[in-house]
Enzyme design. Structure first.
Site, PDB file in Angstrom:
ATOM      1  N   ARG A   1       9.305 -18.981  -7.492  1.00 38.19           N
ATOM      2  CA  ARG A   1      10.501 -18.969  -6.651  1.00 38.19           C
ATOM      3  C   ARG A   1      11.373 -20.206  -6.851  1.00 38.19           C
ATOM      4  O   ARG A   1      12.039 -20.650  -5.942  1.00 38.19           O
ATOM      5  CB  ARG A   1      10.125 -18.927  -5.156  1.00 38.19           C
ATOM      6  CG  ARG A   1       9.534 -17.629  -4.691  1.00 38.19           C
ATOM      7  CD  ARG A   1       9.427 -17.647  -3.173  1.00 38.19           C
ATOM      8  NE  ARG A   1       9.031 -16.358  -2.653  1.00 38.19           N
ATOM      9  CZ  ARG A   1       7.928 -16.148  -1.930  1.00 38.19           C
ATOM     10  NH1 ARG A   1       7.112 -17.147  -1.666  1.00 38.19           N
ATOM     11  NH2 ARG A   1       7.657 -14.955  -1.486  1.00 38.19           N
TER      12      ARG A   1
ATOM     13  N   HIS B   1      -0.389 -12.045 -10.196  1.00 33.73           N
ATOM     14  CA  HIS B   1      -1.111 -11.065  -9.356  1.00 33.73           C
ATOM     15  C   HIS B   1      -0.283  -9.809  -9.140  1.00 33.73           C
ATOM     16  O   HIS B   1      -0.747  -8.700  -9.360  1.00 33.73           O
ATOM     17  CB  HIS B   1      -1.483 -11.708  -8.012  1.00 33.73           C
ATOM     18  CG  HIS B   1      -1.888 -10.726  -6.947  1.00 33.73           C
ATOM     19  ND1 HIS B   1      -3.059 -10.002  -7.024  1.00 33.73           N
ATOM     20  CD2 HIS B   1      -1.288 -10.342  -5.785  1.00 33.73           C
ATOM     21  CE1 HIS B   1      -3.157  -9.221  -5.936  1.00 33.73           C
ATOM     22  NE2 HIS B   1      -2.088  -9.403  -5.184  1.00 33.73           N
ATOM     23  N   PHE B   2       0.973  -9.971  -8.762  1.00 34.43           N
ATOM     24  CA  PHE B   2       1.662  -8.722  -8.435  1.00 34.43           C
ATOM     25  C   PHE B   2       2.155  -7.964  -9.667  1.00 34.43           C
ATOM     26  O   PHE B   2       2.436  -6.783  -9.575  1.00 34.43           O
ATOM     27  CB  PHE B   2       2.717  -8.888  -7.325  1.00 34.43           C
ATOM     28  CG  PHE B   2       3.902  -9.750  -7.581  1.00 34.43           C
ATOM     29  CD1 PHE B   2       4.875  -9.364  -8.473  1.00 34.43           C
ATOM     30  CD2 PHE B   2       4.071 -10.919  -6.866  1.00 34.43           C
ATOM     31  CE1 PHE B   2       5.994 -10.147  -8.664  1.00 34.43           C
ATOM     32  CE2 PHE B   2       5.200 -11.705  -7.054  1.00 34.43           C
ATOM     33  CZ  PHE B   2       6.159 -11.315  -7.963  1.00 34.43           C
TER      34      PHE B   2
ATOM     35  N   TYR C   1       0.822  -1.222   0.000  1.00 35.22           N
ATOM     36  CA  TYR C   1       0.000   0.000   0.000  1.00 35.22           C
ATOM     37  C   TYR C   1       0.848   1.261   0.000  1.00 35.22           C
ATOM     38  O   TYR C   1       0.383   2.320  -0.411  1.00 35.22           O
ATOM     39  CB  TYR C   1      -0.993  -0.015   1.166  1.00 35.22           C
ATOM     40  CG  TYR C   1      -2.026  -1.098   0.978  1.00 35.22           C
ATOM     41  CD1 TYR C   1      -2.625  -1.287  -0.264  1.00 35.22           C
ATOM     42  CD2 TYR C   1      -2.390  -1.943   2.014  1.00 35.22           C
ATOM     43  CE1 TYR C   1      -3.550  -2.293  -0.457  1.00 35.22           C
ATOM     44  CE2 TYR C   1      -3.321  -2.945   1.824  1.00 35.22           C
ATOM     45  CZ  TYR C   1      -3.898  -3.120   0.581  1.00 35.22           C
ATOM     46  OH  TYR C   1      -4.813  -4.114   0.391  1.00 35.22           O
TER      47      TYR C   1
HETATM   48 FE1  HAS Z   1      -1.656  -8.566  -3.184  1.00 36.59          FE
HETATM   49  C1  HAS Z   1       0.448 -11.268  -2.702  1.00 36.59           C
HETATM   50  C2  HAS Z   1      -4.087 -10.100  -1.333  1.00 36.59           C
HETATM   51  C3  HAS Z   1      -3.673  -5.782  -3.484  1.00 36.59           C
HETATM   52  C4  HAS Z   1       1.040  -6.739  -4.287  1.00 36.59           C
HETATM   53  N1  HAS Z   1       0.355  -8.930  -3.460  1.00 36.59           N
HETATM   54  C5  HAS Z   1       1.006 -10.115  -3.223  1.00 36.59           C
HETATM   55  C6  HAS Z   1       2.396  -9.977  -3.586  1.00 36.59           C
HETATM   56  C7  HAS Z   1       2.570  -8.679  -4.002  1.00 36.59           C
HETATM   57  C8  HAS Z   1       1.268  -8.040  -3.920  1.00 36.59           C
HETATM   58  C9  HAS Z   1       3.867  -8.030  -4.441  1.00 36.59           C
HETATM   59  O1  HAS Z   1      -4.289 -12.467   0.578  1.00 36.59           O
HETATM   60  C10 HAS Z   1       3.451 -11.086  -3.557  1.00 36.59           C
HETATM   61  C11 HAS Z   1       4.244 -11.127  -2.304  1.00 36.59           C
HETATM   62  C12 HAS Z   1       5.248 -12.241  -2.378  1.00 36.59           C
HETATM   63  O2  HAS Z   1       6.269 -12.071  -3.065  1.00 36.59           O
HETATM   64  O3  HAS Z   1       4.999 -13.299  -1.818  1.00 36.59           O
HETATM   65  N2  HAS Z   1      -3.557  -8.062  -2.583  1.00 36.59           N
HETATM   66  C13 HAS Z   1      -4.386  -8.838  -1.840  1.00 36.59           C
HETATM   67  C14 HAS Z   1      -5.650  -8.132  -1.624  1.00 36.59           C
HETATM   68  C15 HAS Z   1      -5.516  -6.900  -2.227  1.00 36.59           C
HETATM   69  C16 HAS Z   1      -4.199  -6.865  -2.813  1.00 36.59           C
HETATM   70  C17 HAS Z   1      -6.840  -8.630  -0.876  1.00 36.59           C
HETATM   71  N3  HAS Z   1      -1.393  -6.644  -3.795  1.00 36.59           N
HETATM   72  C18 HAS Z   1      -2.344  -5.660  -3.838  1.00 36.59           C
HETATM   73  C19 HAS Z   1      -1.752  -4.438  -4.297  1.00 36.59           C
HETATM   74  C20 HAS Z   1      -0.417  -4.706  -4.511  1.00 36.59           C
HETATM   75  C21 HAS Z   1      -0.207  -6.092  -4.190  1.00 36.59           C
HETATM   76  C22 HAS Z   1      -2.498  -3.148  -4.470  1.00 36.59           C
HETATM   77  C23 HAS Z   1       0.692  -3.837  -4.981  1.00 36.59           C
HETATM   78  C24 HAS Z   1       0.614  -2.569  -5.230  1.00 36.59           C
HETATM   79  N4  HAS Z   1      -1.811 -10.344  -2.243  1.00 36.59           N
HETATM   80  C25 HAS Z   1      -2.877 -10.767  -1.509  1.00 36.59           C
HETATM   81  C26 HAS Z   1      -2.570 -12.065  -0.898  1.00 36.59           C
HETATM   82  C27 HAS Z   1      -1.276 -12.397  -1.283  1.00 36.59           C
HETATM   83  C28 HAS Z   1      -0.824 -11.301  -2.117  1.00 36.59           C
HETATM   84  C29 HAS Z   1      -3.416 -12.892  -0.028  1.00 36.59           C
HETATM   85  C30 HAS Z   1      -0.474 -13.648  -0.885  1.00 36.59           C
HETATM   86  C31 HAS Z   1      -0.613 -14.709  -1.881  1.00 36.59           C
HETATM   87  C32 HAS Z   1       0.243 -15.889  -1.522  1.00 36.59           C
HETATM   88  O4  HAS Z   1      -0.322 -16.933  -1.217  1.00 36.59           O
HETATM   89  O5  HAS Z   1       1.488 -15.787  -1.535  1.00 36.59           O
HETATM   90  C33 HAS Z   1      -6.565  -5.794  -2.230  1.00 36.59           C
HETATM   91  O6  HAS Z   1      -5.996  -4.576  -1.838  1.00 36.59           O
HETATM   92  C34 HAS Z   1      -7.221  -5.652  -3.575  1.00 36.59           C
HETATM   93  C35 HAS Z   1      -8.364  -4.681  -3.557  1.00 36.59           C
HETATM   94  C36 HAS Z   1      -8.801  -4.343  -4.946  1.00 36.59           C
HETATM   95  C37 HAS Z   1      -9.941  -4.721  -5.540  1.00 36.59           C
HETATM   96  C38 HAS Z   1     -10.165  -4.370  -6.975  1.00 36.59           C
HETATM   97  C39 HAS Z   1     -10.826  -3.052  -7.133  1.00 36.59           C
HETATM   98  C40 HAS Z   1     -11.999  -3.234  -7.912  1.00 36.59           C
HETATM   99  C41 HAS Z   1     -12.398  -2.371  -8.789  1.00 36.59           C
HETATM  100  C42 HAS Z   1     -13.563  -2.754  -9.528  1.00 36.59           C
HETATM  101  C43 HAS Z   1     -14.563  -1.692  -9.653  1.00 36.59           C
HETATM  102  C44 HAS Z   1     -14.958  -1.682 -11.019  1.00 36.59           C
HETATM  103  C45 HAS Z   1     -16.125  -2.084 -11.469  1.00 36.59           C
HETATM  104  C46 HAS Z   1     -16.362  -2.003 -12.926  1.00 36.59           C
HETATM  105  C47 HAS Z   1     -17.205  -2.576 -10.574  1.00 36.59           C
HETATM  106  C48 HAS Z   1     -10.953  -5.519  -4.833  1.00 36.59           C
HETATM  107  C49 HAS Z   1     -11.666  -1.105  -9.071  1.00 36.59           C
HETATM  108  C50 HAS Z   1     -16.473  -3.373 -13.503  1.00 36.59           C
HETATM  109  C51 HAS Z   1     -15.840  -3.323 -14.803  1.00 36.59           C
HETATM  110  C52 HAS Z   1     -15.556  -4.404 -15.538  1.00 36.59           C
HETATM  111  C53 HAS Z   1     -14.735  -4.269 -16.765  1.00 36.59           C
HETATM  112  C54 HAS Z   1     -16.040  -5.758 -15.163  1.00 36.59           C
END
Ligand code: HAS
Ligand code: CU
Length: 549
Positions: free
Chosen positions: A434, A368-369, A221
């Site tokens: 990894r 993902h990242f 974040y």
């Molecule tokens: Fe993540 C692993 C969970 C956000 C970065 N994340 C990572 C790693 C990195 C990273 C670098 O829970 C790897 C670390 C490593 O080396 O081991 N992440 C999340 C969750 C969010 C999240 C819940 N991550 C980020 C952000 C990052 C980032 C931001 C960098 C800037 N992440 C994880 C988890 C892992 C993880 C586990 C561990 C996995 C493992 O097992 O190793 C949340 O902040 C995401 C919230 C965002 C949303 C999307 C927004 C939705 C929108 C939609 C609205 C639009 C609509 C229109 C309705 C929920 C904007 C629809 C339109 C259409 C076209 C359909």
């Protein structure tokens, strides 16, 4: 135009960030080919070394220096130029961070620190690598406290006034960073350094990983919030409107301070030694930290629609056509946002306790990242670069470079789409992350193993190659904006620092009560971490002596 000395500070930060970017993206290119069995590295390089350099230089160094450049320029712009003391500490911070970075990078390049960017114990690096990391953090603290000091001086001189939105968001981001670093500083100083220099024989692995992820989640974040700053504060100005809601924007940043910390266990769901109750609690809190992002998404769509309606758009989606698609400052940020929809959705999958079993430690997470930090964040920084560098150098951003910038943005999007889709699918099929070698399942190599069009290491490599091309194009543009394009002769030619108007007349005073928010954040941290960390120390198995790859 901000003071010359402030501009130089920001420019040095940007310069260092792009040097890290060049080396880091080159290591990325090597990466996709090694994965593809197409490339034999020369004897003196190995897979883990290149992967460490790639992760550290892009995820840690490029981001950190760029973020501070942006915050420094914006703080000077919105609160006035820095006093001599603040300026001294900003320079000191820059150099200490740069020395730490150089030391850590030197250790990686000499093969003494092939521990990947998460430097998980029991992988063991040279002690100097950890010293470099510690210096890097201390340097950023000098910079952070200097900027906080600048804010306090402004507050004193403007009693009772709300700080400008940019400054407010900077303070929130810095508080998040400082509190987050406590975890990594603790483990580096008290665990890694004594262990790697041989003063202690073993290390408590689970404790070190937990302290790392206490830092590692808010770290993501720390990357994201400056991108959100550009979305909230810069974007409306570019598309000709005001900030949609000042209090919503501020409140979303407050929520990040509260919920970014007590969630680190979502990276450790498969690890033994943590009671499932604590994992479950942190998973629930992870879903809380999604809320400020959904608020941001709502706010962005509202901004687009207001701007479109102002320009005469009608109907449900008429505003879409009124957006300034030819303005690369806009297009870059818009594409960045689009990528965050699947990126964040994948995060929800990761954070779901049971689904994590399927994706953990597979290429899915790498996918993902790359569509969270690698595109929404990185592409926003590219979009900011296009105006921030010429703003700071006083140079123009000529039409031909704007065209190239469009090509750069689109090629990044295409490359990332191919690479990350392949990574997600390969991950679902079981390709591990990894690890240099993925030829198990009865097959000699990964090439025989995955034969789909998208679920293929070749697709990943094609994506990676396009990305490298895009990265070099970006470096060419940045070098031009720094040293080559003509100086702006008139007001019209000069590139602006776009900051939108934000109406504070309905904003609650409480939002700027930092003591309250930090207090609640600390209480949440205690609730989520006090018990499990104590248990890890009390019931620790014999520590590990470490491994060197
Ligand atoms: Fe993540 C692993 C969970 C956000 C970065 N994340 C990572 C790693 C990195 C990273 C670098 O829970 C790897 C670390 C490593 O080396 O081991 N992440 C999340 C969750 C969010 C999240 C819940 N991550 C980020 C952000 C990052 C980032 C931001 C960098 C800037 N992440 C994880 C988890 C892992 C993880 C586990 C561990 C996995 C493992 O097992 O190793 C949340 O902040 C995401 C919230 C965002 C949303 C999307 C927004 C939705 C929108 C939609 C609205 C639009 C609509 C229109 C309705 C929920 C904007 C629809 C339109 C259409 C076209 C359909
Ligand atoms: Cu996380």
């Amino acid at each position: 135009m901000i003071a010359k000395s402030d501009r130089q500070l920001a420019l040095w930060n940007i310069g260092i960030s792009y040097i890290a970017f060049i080396i880091g993206t080159f290591c990325g290119l090597l990466q996709v080919f090694i994965r593809n069995d197409k490339l034999q590295l020369p004897k003196f390089l190995d897979y883990y070394q290149i992967l460490t350099a790639h992760g550290v230089l892009l995820a840690l160094v490029f981001t950190t220096f760029f973020i501070f450049a942006f915050l420094i320029a914006g703080m000077s712009k919105t609160l006035g130029s820095f006093g001599p003391r603040v300026r001294f500490f900003l320079w000191l911070g820059l150099w200490v961070t740069a020395i730490g970075t150089t030391l850590a990078t030197a250790m990686i390049i000499s093969g003494e620190a092939s521990v990947l960017y998460t430097f998980y114990a029991p992988l063991k690096a040279s002690g100097w690598f950890y010293v470099g990391l510690a210096l890097l953090i201390v340097g950023t603290w000098f910079t952070s406290f200097a900027l906080l000091g600048h804010y306090l001086v402004w507050k004193k001189q403007n009693k009772g006034k709300f700080s400008p939105l940019f400054a407010y968001m900077t303070v929130a981001t810095l508080l998040l960073w400082i509190i987050a670093c406590l975890g990594v500083v603790t483990t580096v100083l008290f665990q890694y350094i004594p262990w790697s220099f041989g003063w202690t024989e073993t290390i408590n692995v689970e404790l070190s990983r937990s302290l790392f992820w206490y830092f590692g989640h808010p770290l993501v974040y720390f990357w994201l919030l400056p991108a959100y700053m550009a979305w909230y504060v810069v974007m409306p100005k570019i598309i000709g409107t005001d900030v949609f809601s000042d209090s919503l924007a501020r409140f979303s940043f407050v929520l990040f301070i509260l919920f970014s910390f007590p969630v680190g266990f979502h990276h450790q769901l498969t690890e033994p030694g943590i009671d499932s109750f604590w994992k479950f609690l942190q998973v629930v809190l992870t879903f809380m930290v999604v809320v400020p992002t959904l608020m941001t998404a709502f706010s962005m769509f509202a901004t687009f629609e207001t701007s479109g309606r102002k320009k005469g758009a009608t109907g449900l989606f008429g505003w879409f056509k009124k957006l300034p698609w030819k303005d690369v400052r806009f297009t870059s940020l818009f594409i960045a946002m689009l990528f965050f929809i699947p990126g964040g959705a994948g995060g929800i999958v990761n954070a779901s306790f049971q689904l994590n079993e399927l994706v953990h430690n597979t290429l899915w997470v790498v996918g993902h990242f790359h569509i969270t930090v690698g595109t929404p964040v990185a592409m926003t920084f590219m979009g900011v670069t296009f105006w921030l560098v010429p703003y700071l150098t006083g140079r123009t951003f000529p039409k031909y470079l704007q065209k190239l910038a469009h090509i750069q943005i689109f090629s990044w999007a295409v490359g990332m789409l191919l690479m990350s889709t392949a990574q997600h699918l390969l991950g679902l099929l079981g390709a591990p992350r990894r690890t240099a070698y993925s030829g198990y399942n009865g097959h000699e190599s990964a090439l025989e193993w995955f034969q789909g069009i998208l679920s293929n290491h070749v697709t990943m490599a094609i994506g990676g190659t396009i990305l490298f091309f895009s990265a070099m194009l970006l470096v060419y543009i940045v070098a031009n904006l720094m040293f080559v394009t003509p100086k702006a002769a008139t007001e019209e030619e000069a590139v602006e620092f776009p900051i939108a108007k934000s109406d504070t007349s309905h904003t609650a005073k409480l939002l700027e009560n930092w003591g309250l928010w930090v207090g609640i954040a600390l209480a949440l941290i205690l609730m989520a971490y006090a018990m499990p960390l104590t248990e890890m120390i009390q019931h620790s198995p014999p520590g590990s002596r470490g491994f060197i790859t």
